[in-house]
Motif scaffolding. Structure first.
Motif, PDB file in Angstrom:
ATOM      1  N   GLU A  16     -13.146  18.253  16.733  1.00 44.45           N
ATOM      2  CA  GLU A  16     -13.461  16.904  16.255  1.00 44.45           C
ATOM      3  C   GLU A  16     -12.208  16.093  15.931  1.00 44.45           C
ATOM      4  OE1 GLU A  16     -13.038  15.518  13.080  1.00 44.45           O
ATOM      5  OE2 GLU A  16     -12.062  17.304  12.290  1.00 44.45           O
ATOM      6  N   VAL A  17     -11.067  16.763  15.752  1.00 45.63           N
ATOM      7  CA  VAL A  17      -9.810  16.066  15.501  1.00 45.63           C
ATOM      8  C   VAL A  17      -9.515  15.077  16.632  1.00 45.63           C
ATOM      9  CG1 VAL A  17      -7.300  16.402  15.393  1.00 45.63           C
ATOM     10  CG2 VAL A  17      -8.808  17.874  14.065  1.00 45.63           C
ATOM     11  N   GLU A  18      -9.856  15.466  17.855  1.00 47.89           N
ATOM     12  CA  GLU A  18      -9.658  14.579  18.996  1.00 47.89           C
ATOM     13  C   GLU A  18     -10.453  13.286  18.818  1.00 47.89           C
ATOM     14  OE1 GLU A  18      -8.232  13.883  23.110  1.00 47.89           O
ATOM     15  OE2 GLU A  18      -7.606  15.161  21.454  1.00 47.89           O
ATOM     16  N   LEU A  19     -11.686  13.397  18.337  1.00 44.41           N
ATOM     17  CA  LEU A  19     -12.518  12.215  18.110  1.00 44.41           C
ATOM     18  C   LEU A  19     -11.946  11.350  16.988  1.00 44.41           C
ATOM     19  CD1 LEU A  19     -16.103  13.812  18.287  1.00 44.41           C
ATOM     20  CD2 LEU A  19     -14.677  12.938  20.164  1.00 44.41           C
ATOM     21  N   GLY A  20     -11.485  12.003  15.919  1.00 44.25           N
ATOM     22  CA  GLY A  20     -10.886  11.260  14.809  1.00 44.25           C
ATOM     23  C   GLY A  20      -9.677  10.467  15.245  1.00 44.25           C
ATOM     24  N   GLY A  21      -8.839  11.084  16.096  1.00 49.67           N
ATOM     25  CA  GLY A  21      -7.662  10.391  16.604  1.00 49.67           C
ATOM     26  C   GLY A  21      -8.016   9.201  17.475  1.00 49.67           C
ATOM     27  N   MET A  22      -9.106   9.307  18.223  1.00 44.31           N
ATOM     28  CA  MET A  22      -9.554   8.200  19.065  1.00 44.31           C
ATOM     29  C   MET A  22     -10.091   7.046  18.233  1.00 44.31           C
ATOM     30  SD  MET A  22     -11.566  10.397  21.992  1.00 44.31           S
ATOM     31  CE  MET A  22     -12.006   8.999  23.000  1.00 44.31           C
ATOM     32  N   LEU A  23     -10.713   7.367  17.102  1.00 42.65           N
ATOM     33  CA  LEU A  23     -11.416   6.355  16.309  1.00 42.65           C
ATOM     34  C   LEU A  23     -10.514   5.620  15.324  1.00 42.65           C
ATOM     35  CD1 LEU A  23     -14.268   5.225  15.848  1.00 42.65           C
ATOM     36  CD2 LEU A  23     -14.636   7.055  14.195  1.00 42.65           C
ATOM     37  N   HIS A  24      -9.555   6.334  14.727  1.00 40.71           N
ATOM     38  CA  HIS A  24      -8.711   5.739  13.693  1.00 40.71           C
ATOM     39  C   HIS A  24      -7.775   4.707  14.302  1.00 40.71           C
ATOM     40  CE1 HIS A  24      -6.433   5.300  10.041  1.00 40.71           C
ATOM     41  NE2 HIS A  24      -5.325   5.683  10.642  1.00 40.71           N
ATOM     42  N   LEU A  31      -1.309   7.090  11.615  1.00 41.31           N
ATOM     43  CA  LEU A  31      -1.821   8.451  11.476  1.00 41.31           C
ATOM     44  C   LEU A  31      -0.658   9.410  11.275  1.00 41.31           C
ATOM     45  CD1 LEU A  31      -3.997  10.662  11.653  1.00 41.31           C
ATOM     46  CD2 LEU A  31      -3.865  10.497  14.146  1.00 41.31           C
ATOM     47  N   ILE A  32      -0.685  10.145  10.172  1.00 44.16           N
ATOM     48  CA  ILE A  32       0.312  11.182   9.899  1.00 44.16           C
ATOM     49  C   ILE A  32      -0.394  12.525   9.990  1.00 44.16           C
ATOM     50  CG2 ILE A  32       1.981  12.119   8.256  1.00 44.16           C
ATOM     51  CD1 ILE A  32       2.200   9.365   7.000  1.00 44.16           C
ATOM     52  N   GLY A  33       0.079  13.390  10.883  1.00 41.64           N
ATOM     53  CA  GLY A  33      -0.489  14.726  11.038  1.00 41.64           C
ATOM     54  C   GLY A  33       0.483  15.777  10.557  1.00 41.64           C
ATOM     55  N   ILE A  34      -0.017  16.730   9.780  1.00 42.85           N
ATOM     56  CA  ILE A  34       0.836  17.777   9.197  1.00 42.85           C
ATOM     57  C   ILE A  34       0.321  19.132   9.615  1.00 42.85           C
ATOM     58  CG2 ILE A  34       1.710  18.818   7.056  1.00 42.85           C
ATOM     59  CD1 ILE A  34       0.251  15.367   6.826  1.00 42.85           C
ATOM     60  N   THR A  35       1.226  19.981  10.132  1.00 40.38           N
ATOM     61  CA  THR A  35       0.859  21.357  10.430  1.00 40.38           C
ATOM     62  C   THR A  35       2.016  22.286  10.126  1.00 40.38           C
ATOM     63  OG1 THR A  35      -0.352  22.725  12.024  1.00 40.38           O
ATOM     64  CG2 THR A  35       1.543  21.494  12.873  1.00 40.38           C
ATOM     65  N   SER A  47      -4.846  22.502  11.395  1.00 43.19           N
ATOM     66  CA  SER A  47      -4.634  23.919  11.675  1.00 43.19           C
ATOM     67  C   SER A  47      -4.338  24.128  13.156  1.00 43.19           C
ATOM     68  CB  SER A  47      -5.885  24.713  11.294  1.00 43.19           C
ATOM     69  OG  SER A  47      -6.930  24.445  12.214  1.00 43.19           O
ATOM     70  N   SER A  48      -3.865  25.303  13.488  1.00 41.04           N
ATOM     71  CA  SER A  48      -3.630  25.636  14.897  1.00 41.04           C
ATOM     72  C   SER A  48      -4.943  25.643  15.666  1.00 41.04           C
ATOM     73  CB  SER A  48      -2.939  27.003  15.012  1.00 41.04           C
ATOM     74  OG  SER A  48      -3.756  28.032  14.448  1.00 41.04           O
ATOM     75  N   PHE A  49      -6.042  26.044  15.005  1.00 41.81           N
ATOM     76  CA  PHE A  49      -7.346  26.055  15.662  1.00 41.81           C
ATOM     77  C   PHE A  49      -7.756  24.631  16.067  1.00 41.81           C
ATOM     78  CE2 PHE A  49      -8.654  29.754  12.621  1.00 41.81           C
ATOM     79  CZ  PHE A  49      -7.708  30.571  13.213  1.00 41.81           C
ATOM     80  N   GLN A  50      -7.524  23.687  15.160  1.00 39.88           N
ATOM     81  CA  GLN A  50      -7.871  22.296  15.449  1.00 39.88           C
ATOM     82  C   GLN A  50      -6.988  21.712  16.545  1.00 39.88           C
ATOM     83  OE1 GLN A  50      -7.341  21.180  11.320  1.00 39.88           O
ATOM     84  NE2 GLN A  50      -9.462  20.522  11.165  1.00 39.88           N
ATOM     85  N   LEU A  51      -5.685  21.971  16.448  1.00 40.29           N
ATOM     86  CA  LEU A  51      -4.744  21.389  17.405  1.00 40.29           C
ATOM     87  C   LEU A  51      -4.921  21.942  18.807  1.00 40.29           C
ATOM     88  CD1 LEU A  51      -1.571  21.293  15.157  1.00 40.29           C
ATOM     89  CD2 LEU A  51      -2.695  19.317  16.182  1.00 40.29           C
ATOM     90  N   ALA A  57       2.625  23.350  18.330  1.00 37.78           N
ATOM     91  CA  ALA A  57       3.486  22.357  18.975  1.00 37.78           C
ATOM     92  C   ALA A  57       2.699  21.219  19.611  1.00 37.78           C
ATOM     93  CB  ALA A  57       4.364  23.031  20.031  1.00 37.78           C
ATOM     94  N   LYS A  58       1.388  21.390  19.761  1.00 36.71           N
ATOM     95  CA  LYS A  58       0.579  20.315  20.326  1.00 36.71           C
ATOM     96  C   LYS A  58       0.569  19.071  19.439  1.00 36.71           C
ATOM     97  CE  LYS A  58      -2.784  20.841  23.091  1.00 36.71           C
ATOM     98  NZ  LYS A  58      -4.090  21.043  23.742  1.00 36.71           N
ATOM     99  N   ILE A  59       1.023  19.216  18.207  1.00 35.44           N
ATOM    100  CA  ILE A  59       1.027  18.064  17.300  1.00 35.44           C
ATOM    101  C   ILE A  59       1.956  16.962  17.801  1.00 35.44           C
ATOM    102  CG2 ILE A  59       2.867  18.857  15.727  1.00 35.44           C
ATOM    103  CD1 ILE A  59       1.017  17.806  13.429  1.00 35.44           C
ATOM    104  N   PHE A  60       3.002  17.324  18.575  1.00 32.25           N
ATOM    105  CA  PHE A  60       3.909  16.295  19.081  1.00 32.25           C
ATOM    106  C   PHE A  60       3.797  16.103  20.598  1.00 32.25           C
ATOM    107  CE2 PHE A  60       6.511  20.239  18.935  1.00 32.25           C
ATOM    108  CZ  PHE A  60       6.840  20.356  20.279  1.00 32.25           C
ATOM    109  N   GLU A  61       2.916  16.830  21.237  1.00 35.25           N
ATOM    110  CA  GLU A  61       2.853  16.858  22.703  1.00 35.25           C
ATOM    111  C   GLU A  61       2.634  15.487  23.322  1.00 35.25           C
ATOM    112  OE1 GLU A  61      -0.512  18.801  25.106  1.00 35.25           O
ATOM    113  OE2 GLU A  61       1.012  20.378  24.969  1.00 35.25           O
ATOM    114  N   ASN A  62       1.806  14.653  22.712  1.00 35.13           N
ATOM    115  CA  ASN A  62       1.475  13.346  23.284  1.00 35.13           C
ATOM    116  C   ASN A  62       2.244  12.194  22.652  1.00 35.13           C
ATOM    117  OD1 ASN A  62      -0.588  14.356  25.088  1.00 35.13           O
ATOM    118  ND2 ASN A  62      -1.857  14.657  23.275  1.00 35.13           N
ATOM    119  N   GLN A  63       3.193  12.500  21.800  1.00 33.00           N
ATOM    120  CA  GLN A  63       3.965  11.435  21.159  1.00 33.00           C
ATOM    121  C   GLN A  63       4.917  10.777  22.160  1.00 33.00           C
ATOM    122  OE1 GLN A  63       5.570  13.556  17.553  1.00 33.00           O
ATOM    123  NE2 GLN A  63       4.627  11.814  16.503  1.00 33.00           N
ATOM    124  N   SER A  64       5.232   9.516  21.882  1.00 35.79           N
ATOM    125  CA  SER A  64       6.178   8.775  22.716  1.00 35.79           C
ATOM    126  C   SER A  64       7.391   8.378  21.874  1.00 35.79           C
ATOM    127  CB  SER A  64       5.511   7.517  23.275  1.00 35.79           C
ATOM    128  OG  SER A  64       5.332   6.556  22.238  1.00 35.79           O
TER     129      SER A  64
END
Length: 448
Positions: A101-109, A113-117, A168-172, A207-214
């Motif tokens: 569901e984190v993917e949906l939250g990122g699409m909606l917000h 957005l600050i993500g911490i892992t 969490s790693s499970f979410q990411l 590491a997926k937390i930064f994978e799509n960053q620009s």
């Protein structure tokens, strides 16, 4: 409440309900998506299931038939469901995207957005960031592993509001396009190998937390952790470091102060949180909030008053010159070693719990400041042996937390730290580590 716009999927399977699945299903249904829900353990007659059914969801409970994937173009799964699950495995084979569901939250917000892992310190760092932004009178909400489900929080946030999400790693692992404006990676240790199978898989999930960053985004990272630094060449975002070992381009500390680049923020002596681990968490939080313009005054206000997150090296109280700390979340040797290194004063250590076949010899090098131990639970004798090897002066075995606190108080003197840091899970005597921590704090407050 806001709904998803231009959502690219039409038929979604929500696999597993609980909080995240239920929130995701409601969001998708309200957004006009056709939703099927599959949960092995859910009761079809329960109110949450009936509410989804009344909105038009197709409900399949009690089993995992592969037919639930028919006509499905996206799976939103509960983070805890492993990829070996037959439905998830089959979805991957059919090349159906599987997300959390984190993917949906990122699409909606729509706001920042600050993500911490990280392996350790996520909750403390997330809370610090949230409190610092709030202290600066900026709109902020907290979500993810702490607080409410991300996609639920994101339905009510504004464009000016920062969402701070513990991940969490499970979410990411279940993200495809998730992109925080500021990503924070605290540390990488060995964890959750039963889920990820290899250490590299676990690290790659984080590491997926930064994978799509620009280049427009910011990556805050622990420069003292070489396991993180090896990823830096692949990071596209602006890199802001934090370190307790050296001056870096970002947040750092010397023996007296914390800094952001060359700017002194405050004296370490004025910070209420103790310990090396917490200093790392603090520096990570400072690096993150400075990126959105939080003032030094707000940072100082929080750090001079914040006692810690409950059960995580939390300062409880001072009684007759003794300082009590609740670190019930320390369910392994690594966490307890951090706690023991957090104090210069003599320590009375309360430890013990579920026997997982662990040897506690590796804890002994960190016990030089431990003058006394009170041990309990299934591992009491093993911890007592470790204490003897470390030369601990006095060791007492007890049966419950009230007696543990009483014994610790009796063997303490003024300026001692009385520390609950069990090095074990709680399930031999308590339902959760939170229950164990509450029992400790209650026993402390009963002391005369």
């Amino acid at each position: 409440m806001r709904n998803l716009q231009s959502f690219p999927y039409t038929h979604v399977l929500v696999l597993g309900l609980a909080k995240s699945g239920t929130a995701a299903a409601h969001l998708l249904l309200d957004s006009g998506v056709t939703v099927r829900v599959n949960d092995m353990k859910a009761d079809e007659a329960s109110e949450p299931v009936q509410e989804l059914k009344s909105k038009g969801a197709d409900i399949v409970v009690g089993s995992h038939p592969l037919s639930v994937l028919d006509d499905i173009d996206l799976v939103v799964k509960n983070p805890g469901i492993p990829y070996e699950n037959p439905i998830v495995d089959e979805a991957v084979k059919r090349e159906i995207p599987v997300v959390t569901e984190v993917e949906l939250g990122g699409m909606l917000h729509e706001g920042p957005l600050i993500g911490i892992t990280g392996s350790n310190g996520k909750t403390t760092t997330t809370t610090l960031i949230h409190e610092m932004i709030k202290a600066d009178h900026k709109p902020v909400s907290v979500a993810g592993n702490i607080g409410e489900v991300s996609c639920e929080v994101a339905r009510t946030t504004t464009e000016e509001e920062t969402m701070v999400a513990e991940l969490s790693s499970f979410q990411l692992l279940g993200t495809e396009n998730f992109r925080p404006d500021i990503a924070v990676l605290l540390n990488l240790y060995e964890a959750h190998l039963d889920y990820h199978h290899t250490l590299q898989n676990y690290h790659n999930a984080k590491a997926k937390i930064f994978e799509n960053q620009s280049e427009e985004d910011t990556f805050v990272y622990n420069a003292d952790d070489q396991k993180i630094c090896i990823y830096l060449p692949s990071v596209k975002a602006k890199q802001v470091a934090f370190s307790i070992q050296e001056k870096v381009d970002g947040a750092w500390a010397d023996d007296e102060r914390i800094y952001f680049y060359d700017e002194p923020i405050m004296k370490i002596a004025d910070i209420l949180l103790v310990g090396e681990q917490n200093l790392q968490n603090i520096l990570a939080a400072v690096a993150a909030v400075k990126g959105i313009g939080v003032s030094n005054e707000a940072i100082r206000d929080v750090l001079t008053s914040f006692k810690g997150v409950a059960h995580r090296l939390e300062f409880v109280t001072e009684k007759n010159g003794r300082f009590f700390y609740n670190d019930s979340k320390a369910t392994n040797i690594l966490a307890t070693s951090y706690a023991l290194r957090s104090f210069k004063q003599p320590i009375i250590l309360l430890a013990g719990g579920l026997d997982r076949g662990t040897s506690f010899e590796s804890l002994t090098p960190y016990m030089s400041s431990v003058k006394g131990m009170v041990v309990f639970g299934e591992t009491a004798d093993m911890l007592a042996d470790a204490g003897k090897q470390a030369g601990v002066e006095e060791i007492v075995k007890v049966g419950n937390m009230d007696d543990a606190v009483q014994e610790a108080y009796q063997m303490s003197v003024e300026d001692d730290v009385i520390l609950l840091s069990p090095a074990c899970a709680s399930w031999d005597q308590y339902r959760t580590f939170e229950e164990r921590g509450h029992m400790f704090t209650e026993a402390v407050h009963k002391l005369n």
